[in-house]
Design a protein around this motif. Structure first.
Motif, PDB file in Angstrom:
ATOM      1  N   MET A   1       0.823  -1.206   0.000  1.00 45.85           N
ATOM      2  CA  MET A   1       0.000   0.000   0.000  1.00 45.85           C
ATOM      3  C   MET A   1       0.854   1.251   0.000  1.00 45.85           C
ATOM      4  O   MET A   1       1.954   1.263   0.542  1.00 45.85           O
ATOM      5  CB  MET A   1      -0.884   0.038   1.260  1.00 45.85           C
ATOM      6  CG  MET A   1      -2.041  -0.904   1.198  1.00 45.85           C
ATOM      7  SD  MET A   1      -2.932  -0.921   2.757  1.00 45.85           S
ATOM      8  CE  MET A   1      -3.854   0.594   2.609  1.00 45.85           C
ATOM      9  N   GLY A   2       0.355   2.320  -0.616  1.00 47.31           N
ATOM     10  CA  GLY A   2       1.004   3.616  -0.516  1.00 47.31           C
ATOM     11  C   GLY A   2       2.222   3.789  -1.396  1.00 47.31           C
ATOM     12  O   GLY A   2       3.218   4.373  -0.963  1.00 47.31           O
TER      13      GLY A   2
ATOM     14  N   ARG B   1       2.106   5.404  -4.396  1.00 43.30           N
ATOM     15  CA  ARG B   1       2.024   6.733  -5.009  1.00 43.30           C
ATOM     16  C   ARG B   1       2.189   7.810  -3.959  1.00 43.30           C
ATOM     17  O   ARG B   1       2.083   7.547  -2.766  1.00 43.30           O
ATOM     18  CB  ARG B   1       0.658   6.906  -5.681  1.00 43.30           C
ATOM     19  CG  ARG B   1       0.459   6.038  -6.895  1.00 43.30           C
ATOM     20  CD  ARG B   1      -1.009   5.833  -7.155  1.00 43.30           C
ATOM     21  NE  ARG B   1      -1.626   5.144  -6.021  1.00 43.30           N
ATOM     22  CZ  ARG B   1      -2.903   4.843  -5.957  1.00 43.30           C
ATOM     23  NH1 ARG B   1      -3.701   5.211  -6.925  1.00 43.30           N
ATOM     24  NH2 ARG B   1      -3.396   4.193  -4.923  1.00 43.30           N
TER      25      ARG B   1
ATOM     26  N   ASN C   1      -3.363   9.986  -3.519  1.00 45.44           N
ATOM     27  CA  ASN C   1      -4.485   9.502  -4.309  1.00 45.44           C
ATOM     28  C   ASN C   1      -5.232  10.733  -4.829  1.00 45.44           C
ATOM     29  O   ASN C   1      -6.021  11.337  -4.112  1.00 45.44           O
ATOM     30  CB  ASN C   1      -5.383   8.619  -3.445  1.00 45.44           C
ATOM     31  CG  ASN C   1      -6.439   7.899  -4.263  1.00 45.44           C
ATOM     32  OD1 ASN C   1      -6.963   8.457  -5.215  1.00 45.44           O
ATOM     33  ND2 ASN C   1      -6.729   6.667  -3.886  1.00 45.44           N
TER      34      ASN C   1
ATOM     35  N   ALA D   1      -9.113  10.690  -4.804  1.00 39.34           N
ATOM     36  CA  ALA D   1      -9.698  10.882  -3.474  1.00 39.34           C
ATOM     37  C   ALA D   1      -9.598  12.347  -3.062  1.00 39.34           C
ATOM     38  O   ALA D   1     -10.551  12.924  -2.530  1.00 39.34           O
ATOM     39  CB  ALA D   1      -8.997   9.992  -2.460  1.00 39.34           C
TER      40      ALA D   1
ATOM     41  N   ILE E   1     -12.747  14.758  -2.195  1.00 40.51           N
ATOM     42  CA  ILE E   1     -12.885  15.431  -0.887  1.00 40.51           C
ATOM     43  C   ILE E   1     -13.016  16.945  -1.097  1.00 40.51           C
ATOM     44  O   ILE E   1     -13.831  17.601  -0.446  1.00 40.51           O
ATOM     45  CB  ILE E   1     -11.690  15.090   0.038  1.00 40.51           C
ATOM     46  CG1 ILE E   1     -11.710  13.599   0.397  1.00 40.51           C
ATOM     47  CG2 ILE E   1     -11.742  15.916   1.329  1.00 40.51           C
ATOM     48  CD1 ILE E   1     -10.428  13.068   1.016  1.00 40.51           C
TER      49      ILE E   1
ATOM     50  N   PHE F   1     -12.847  17.452   7.370  1.00 37.10           N
ATOM     51  CA  PHE F   1     -12.393  17.461   5.973  1.00 37.10           C
ATOM     52  C   PHE F   1     -10.872  17.542   5.881  1.00 37.10           C
ATOM     53  O   PHE F   1     -10.265  16.873   5.049  1.00 37.10           O
ATOM     54  CB  PHE F   1     -13.034  18.616   5.205  1.00 37.10           C
ATOM     55  CG  PHE F   1     -14.324  18.219   4.565  1.00 37.10           C
ATOM     56  CD1 PHE F   1     -14.341  17.555   3.345  1.00 37.10           C
ATOM     57  CD2 PHE F   1     -15.531  18.471   5.179  1.00 37.10           C
ATOM     58  CE1 PHE F   1     -15.533  17.160   2.760  1.00 37.10           C
ATOM     59  CE2 PHE F   1     -16.728  18.087   4.613  1.00 37.10           C
ATOM     60  CZ  PHE F   1     -16.726  17.429   3.395  1.00 37.10           C
TER      61      PHE F   1
ATOM     62  N   LEU G   1      -8.729  16.414   8.009  1.00 36.04           N
ATOM     63  CA  LEU G   1      -8.206  15.089   8.377  1.00 36.04           C
ATOM     64  C   LEU G   1      -8.396  14.105   7.216  1.00 36.04           C
ATOM     65  O   LEU G   1      -7.527  13.276   6.947  1.00 36.04           O
ATOM     66  CB  LEU G   1      -8.899  14.569   9.640  1.00 36.04           C
ATOM     67  CG  LEU G   1      -8.523  15.295  10.937  1.00 36.04           C
ATOM     68  CD1 LEU G   1      -9.426  14.852  12.077  1.00 36.04           C
ATOM     69  CD2 LEU G   1      -7.070  15.054  11.299  1.00 36.04           C
ATOM     70  N   LEU G   2      -9.531  14.213   6.516  1.00 39.50           N
ATOM     71  CA  LEU G   2      -9.764  13.324   5.369  1.00 39.50           C
ATOM     72  C   LEU G   2      -8.788  13.615   4.231  1.00 39.50           C
ATOM     73  O   LEU G   2      -8.371  12.708   3.518  1.00 39.50           O
ATOM     74  CB  LEU G   2     -11.210  13.459   4.877  1.00 39.50           C
ATOM     75  CG  LEU G   2     -12.272  12.744   5.718  1.00 39.50           C
ATOM     76  CD1 LEU G   2     -13.666  13.079   5.218  1.00 39.50           C
ATOM     77  CD2 LEU G   2     -12.069  11.231   5.693  1.00 39.50           C
TER      78      LEU G   2
ATOM     79  N   ILE H   1      -5.764  14.456   4.618  1.00 37.40           N
ATOM     80  CA  ILE H   1      -4.514  13.767   4.976  1.00 37.40           C
ATOM     81  C   ILE H   1      -4.520  12.340   4.432  1.00 37.40           C
ATOM     82  O   ILE H   1      -3.509  11.843   3.940  1.00 37.40           O
ATOM     83  CB  ILE H   1      -4.333  13.764   6.518  1.00 37.40           C
ATOM     84  CG1 ILE H   1      -4.106  15.190   7.023  1.00 37.40           C
ATOM     85  CG2 ILE H   1      -3.172  12.855   6.942  1.00 37.40           C
ATOM     86  CD1 ILE H   1      -4.060  15.317   8.533  1.00 37.40           C
ATOM     87  N   THR H   2      -5.708  11.688   4.473  1.00 40.23           N
ATOM     88  CA  THR H   2      -5.770  10.287   4.023  1.00 40.23           C
ATOM     89  C   THR H   2      -5.419  10.165   2.530  1.00 40.23           C
ATOM     90  O   THR H   2      -4.879   9.155   2.111  1.00 40.23           O
ATOM     91  CB  THR H   2      -7.167   9.662   4.263  1.00 40.23           C
ATOM     92  OG1 THR H   2      -8.135  10.308   3.437  1.00 40.23           O
ATOM     93  CG2 THR H   2      -7.580   9.748   5.707  1.00 40.23           C
ATOM     94  N   ALA H   3      -5.740  11.201   1.749  1.00 35.20           N
ATOM     95  CA  ALA H   3      -5.435  11.149   0.315  1.00 35.20           C
ATOM     96  C   ALA H   3      -3.912  11.101   0.091  1.00 35.20           C
ATOM     97  O   ALA H   3      -3.444  10.571  -0.924  1.00 35.20           O
ATOM     98  CB  ALA H   3      -6.036  12.356  -0.397  1.00 35.20           C
TER      99      ALA H   3
ATOM    100  N   LEU I   1      -1.860   9.624   2.230  1.00 36.82           N
ATOM    101  CA  LEU I   1      -1.347   8.383   2.826  1.00 36.82           C
ATOM    102  C   LEU I   1      -1.696   7.162   1.979  1.00 36.82           C
ATOM    103  O   LEU I   1      -1.047   6.128   2.078  1.00 36.82           O
ATOM    104  CB  LEU I   1      -1.930   8.196   4.242  1.00 36.82           C
ATOM    105  CG  LEU I   1      -1.490   9.213   5.297  1.00 36.82           C
ATOM    106  CD1 LEU I   1      -2.325   9.056   6.563  1.00 36.82           C
ATOM    107  CD2 LEU I   1      -0.016   9.063   5.621  1.00 36.82           C
ATOM    108  N   ALA I   2      -2.750   7.286   1.162  1.00 32.84           N
ATOM    109  CA  ALA I   2      -3.231   6.106   0.418  1.00 32.84           C
ATOM    110  C   ALA I   2      -2.313   5.786  -0.759  1.00 32.84           C
ATOM    111  O   ALA I   2      -1.768   6.678  -1.374  1.00 32.84           O
ATOM    112  CB  ALA I   2      -4.634   6.362  -0.091  1.00 32.84           C
TER     113      ALA I   2
END
Lengths: 196, 70
Positions: B1-2, B4, B7, B10, B14, B60, B62-63, B65-67, B69-70
């Protein structure tokens, strides 16, 4: 002034502090799935990511089923003043939790699909999932959230329009029922994607 | 995973949701401000709106940040 109106007016003076405390509670709970998603991606755990996706998606669906199948029946038999009292507590408590569950379920689903190499935008199953997600998000952002905000505004008025609050709250509860239908359809699509 | 850097899909999704949120809050904030000017509601109502908006901005961010990390 009727007894109902005086009850609502007396309650509105303390409702601001109460609404704030419920909003804070909702916000703290809403942070849990978001941080869980961040952790699962940071530690690169596919297992944890899948767990979060299933848990948030299931909780979101379960909540909407409860609202649609149980709460509509309960609310139907309450008078307007009682409905307003429910709205005062239900709207701020769910205000951050529901969007957080929905966002994390959708985001983790997209990350999972990318990871499993099944995020093919030409696949009819992915297109179907996308359409359902767009409908759910449209309802959430277009109806649920504005209705919630309108209820907050109405509650902060010295003389809240109890009919309006009751109507907006019932609209949200009924809508949750229709969301449950779309989510059950979405889970059917997810099950197909997971198996085939 | 991760493998790239981020993402992009994503991140884009968002940001779109965030813009929609801004529009909804903006419209409701505008009508609430008007109600305050006309004396139909106290300023507390606007304070609750601000808190609600602030909470969503944090979620938002925090979300977003997930883009990365993915």
């Amino acid at each position: 002034m009727t007894k109902n109106e005086s009850t609502i007016e007396a309650g509105s003076s303390m409702s601001f502090v109460y609404t704030k405390s419920l909003l804070l509670w909702s916000f703290v709970i809403a942070l849990i799935p978001v941080f869980a998603l961040i952790i699962s991606l940071a530690v690169k755990s596919f297992y944890l990511l899948q767990y979060i996706h299933v848990l948030t998606g299931g909780t979101w669906t379960g909540f909407d089923l409860f609202m649609g199948l149980v709460m509509t029946r309960v609310m139907k038999n309450l008078d307007t003043a009682a409905r307003v009292e429910v709205a005062k507590r239900l709207t701020p408590t769910t205000f951050f939790i529901m969007p957080s569950l929905a966002s994390v379920a959708i985001a983790s689903g997209i990350y999972l699909a990318s990871e499993m190499d099944i995020f093919n935008i030409y696949s009819p199953w992915i297109i179907a999932a996308g359409i359902v997600v767009i409908i759910l998000s449209g309802q959430g952002f277009g109806i649920f959230m504005p209705n919630g905000l309108r209820i907050f505004i109405e509650l902060s008025k010295p003389k809240p329009d109890s009919e309006k609050i009751s109507r907006l709250n019932m609209q949200n509860i009924r809508l949750a029922g229709s969301q449950a239908f779309f989510q059950v359809a979405l889970i059917l699509i997810m099950a197909h994607l997971a198996v085939y | 995973m991760g493998e790239r850097l981020m993402n992009l899909g994503a991140l884009f999704a968002i940001l779109i949701f965030f813009l929609v949120l801004l529009g909804i809050f903006g419209a409701i904030y505008f009508s609430a401000s008007k109600a305050i000017r006309h004396g139909e509601m106290p300023k507390d109502g606007l304070h609750v709106l601000k808190l609600a908006f602030l909470g969503h901005i944090v979620i938002f961010l925090l979300l977003i940040i997930t883009a990365f990390l993915a």
